[in-house]
Design a protein around this motif. Structure first.
Motif, PDB file in Angstrom:
ATOM      1  N   PHE A 193      39.109  12.943  56.076  1.00 40.33           N
ATOM      2  CA  PHE A 193      39.026  14.392  55.870  1.00 40.33           C
ATOM      3  C   PHE A 193      40.204  15.136  56.484  1.00 40.33           C
ATOM      4  CE2 PHE A 193      37.190  18.488  57.626  1.00 40.33           C
ATOM      5  CZ  PHE A 193      37.291  19.192  56.433  1.00 40.33           C
ATOM      6  N   ARG A 367      24.643  16.590  50.063  1.00 39.77           N
ATOM      7  CA  ARG A 367      25.753  17.062  49.221  1.00 39.77           C
ATOM      8  C   ARG A 367      25.263  18.123  48.228  1.00 39.77           C
ATOM      9  NH1 ARG A 367      30.112  14.284  50.558  1.00 39.77           N
ATOM     10  NH2 ARG A 367      29.957  12.074  51.177  1.00 39.77           N
ATOM     11  N   ASP A 378      33.061  19.236  55.369  1.00 41.31           N
ATOM     12  CA  ASP A 378      32.976  17.814  55.002  1.00 41.31           C
ATOM     13  C   ASP A 378      31.587  17.294  55.311  1.00 41.31           C
ATOM     14  OD1 ASP A 378      34.088  15.398  54.036  1.00 41.31           O
ATOM     15  OD2 ASP A 378      34.369  14.670  56.078  1.00 41.31           O
ATOM     16  N   ARG A 380      29.962  13.425  55.616  1.00 41.76           N
ATOM     17  CA  ARG A 380      30.381  12.012  55.623  1.00 41.76           C
ATOM     18  C   ARG A 380      29.374  11.178  56.415  1.00 41.76           C
ATOM     19  NH1 ARG A 380      34.080  15.330  58.899  1.00 41.76           N
ATOM     20  NH2 ARG A 380      33.448  15.046  61.071  1.00 41.76           N
ATOM     21  N   LYS A 394      37.218  27.191  54.271  1.00 48.36           N
ATOM     22  CA  LYS A 394      37.048  25.951  53.506  1.00 48.36           C
ATOM     23  C   LYS A 394      38.351  25.520  52.839  1.00 48.36           C
ATOM     24  CE  LYS A 394      33.549  23.940  50.397  1.00 48.36           C
ATOM     25  NZ  LYS A 394      32.474  23.494  51.294  1.00 48.36           N
ATOM     26  N   SER A 397      40.480  24.159  55.761  1.00 48.96           N
ATOM     27  CA  SER A 397      39.732  23.345  56.740  1.00 48.96           C
ATOM     28  C   SER A 397      39.964  23.814  58.169  1.00 48.96           C
ATOM     29  CB  SER A 397      40.102  21.851  56.603  1.00 48.96           C
ATOM     30  OG  SER A 397      39.808  21.379  55.320  1.00 48.96           O
TER      31      SER A 397
END
Length: 472
Positions: A193, A367, A378, A380, A394, A397
């Protein structure tokens, strides 16, 4: 630390917490925080003295793996305490310690040779560091210059001084830097990421990171390095970050090139949490030394340990035959009894298969419900070990400022009656200081309806929290 003030609907709840804050004799983690009074736990729920039921969606710090209140484990521990509550391991062993270590060694299909049982992940890492050093003194010819350890930035391997020195967690290291050993260094984590270039392939990314590790060996002198230390799936420091395919094979090859060891820290991500009993099974490598903890005993007793492969054990057997390390409470019978019963339950009830099935559902639900939120950067993880990283922007980041304590305040809000869900907060995922994430790591026996409830509740919590934060 700035925390959201907990919602209080009952006068008794407030009185209990204020009394604790004013009169507690405990040196708590935060002396200004009014801790919630936990009365009991059952299944996946934590029950406060006020009666509030909180769904434990993180198992504490990814510890709870079979839920709470398991009678089989309670009886096994009680029986062991009655039979032999303590063992002075300088003279004796116990059947339960022998059985647990055999269970652990056999679970690796011959990859690991012996196990060593301690009481915490930090103790396990201390033992791993010392065992790696002693290995190079035991082999012929001895290599006494091997005193260095290489780890990764934004890593956490324990809070004791040796483990803290090996780790790369900037915040936890900061106040103690003058006390930490200086024979450690760090390289970049495998963090897709934030670390992988926008046009970089996985193969190119792996090659770049492997070369960085190789360069670090060369910089410090390859003949001085004991081991490279890493988590297969990074836990608290980065928030459930798995490596891209091929990474661990590449760094293992660098270690083998220079004769150094590979130590894999599986205290948080191991013992089934990511879908296989040992996380390294999914990476196609076998470590020289592995640390284990948390889901080893599922929180029923303090217990952790290390596993060593035959290369390491054979060196000791052919050398002094003595590991120069020890704890008063190593191989503690009650801890071994809890861990042995937890591991038997995981095996007998097919819980690893459930971790794999429910992990797929959890990923999809997170998600679907959170992926489009403007402050979710993110999502994960692997198995039942998932992280959600929050961002201020966003598109770029960009993380929130560290002083905002976003993850901690969000997790704190989750404990209120409106949400009644426990998630595990972490910070430093962006640069070691900034970067907020939460970990969602429910018990291995979680059901599909509970997975849906977790995702829906976390989504509601995130939406409400950031609606308030962004309105300020």
């Amino acid at each position: 630390m700035v925390l959201v003030k907990l919602e209080t609907d009952a006068t008794a709840d407030s009185a209990n917490r204020v009394t604790m804050a004013k009169k507690s004799a405990v040196l708590h983690r935060d002396l200004a925080l009014e801790f919630l009074p936990l009365a009991r736990s059952e299944g996946n729920y934590l029950i406060l003295e006020t009666g509030r039921r909180i769904f434990d969606a993180s198992g504490g710090a990814a510890v709870g793996c079979i839920g709470w209140g398991n009678e089989r484990v309670a009886q096994a521990v009680a029986k062991q305490v009655r039979d032999a509550p303590y063992c002075a391991t300088i003279f004796y062993t116990t059947k339960v310690q022998e059985e647990l270590c055999r269970e652990l060694v056999d679970s690796t299909n011959g990859s690991m040779s012996r196990a060593y049982i301690v009481n915490s992940g930090s103790e396990a890492m201390e033992a791993a560091i010392k065992l790696a050093r002693q290995y190079f003194l035991e082999i012929s010819p001895a290599q006494p210059d091997r005193t260095r350890f290489i780890s990764r930035k934004q890593s956490y391997h324990g809070i004791t001084l040796g483990a803290l020195a090996v780790g790369g967690h900037a915040y936890r290291r900061a106040k103690f830097e003058p006390l930490l050993m200086k024979n450690t260094s760090s390289v970049s984590p495998c963090f897709e990421f934030r670390g992988k270039g926008p046009r970089e392939t996985n193969e190119e990314y792996v090659t770049r990171l492997a070369q960085e590790l190789d360069d670090e060996f060369q910089r410090v002198g390859p003949e001085t390095v004991c081991a490279f230390v890493a988590e297969p799936v990074v836990g608290a420091a980065l928030g459930c970050v798995p490596a891209v395919a091929g990474y661990f094979k590449a760094v293992h090859a660098v270690c083998q090139k220079y004769g150094a060891m590979l130590i894999l820290d599986e205290v948080m991500c191991g013992m089934g949490r990511t879908g296989t009993l040992h996380a390294w099974e999914q990476e196609g490598v076998v470590p020289d030394i592995q640390t284990i903890g948390k889901a080893l005993g599922g929180g029923y007793q303090p217990v952790a340990g290390i596993l060593a492969n035959d290369r390491v054990v054979s060196a000791l057997e052919k050398g002094t035959s003595a590991f120069v390390h020890g704890h008063t409470y190593q191989g503690h019978p009650a801890g071994c009894a809890a861990a042995l019963e937890v591991q038997r339950i995981i095996r007998e009830e097919g819980l690893l298969q459930n971790v794999q099935r429910m992990g797929v559902l959890l990923e999809k639900a997170l998600r679907d419900k959170l992926g489009h939120h403007p402050n979710v950067g993110d999502i994960r993880g692997r198995g039942l070990f998932w992280g959600v990283e929050f961002v201020a922007d966003k598109a770029t980041s960009r993380p929130f400022p560290a002083e905002a304590h976003v993850a901690m305040e969000l997790a704190d809000l989750g404990l209120t009656e409106k949400y009644a869900i426990g998630v595990y907060p972490g910070g430093g995922s962006a640069d070691g200081i900034r970067g907020d994430h939460i970990i969602i790591s429910p018990a291995f026996n979680v059901r599909s309806d509970e997975v849906e409830m977790i995702a829906a509740t976390v989504a509601r919590l995130v939406a409400d929290f950031f609606a308030t934060l962004n309105a300020k």
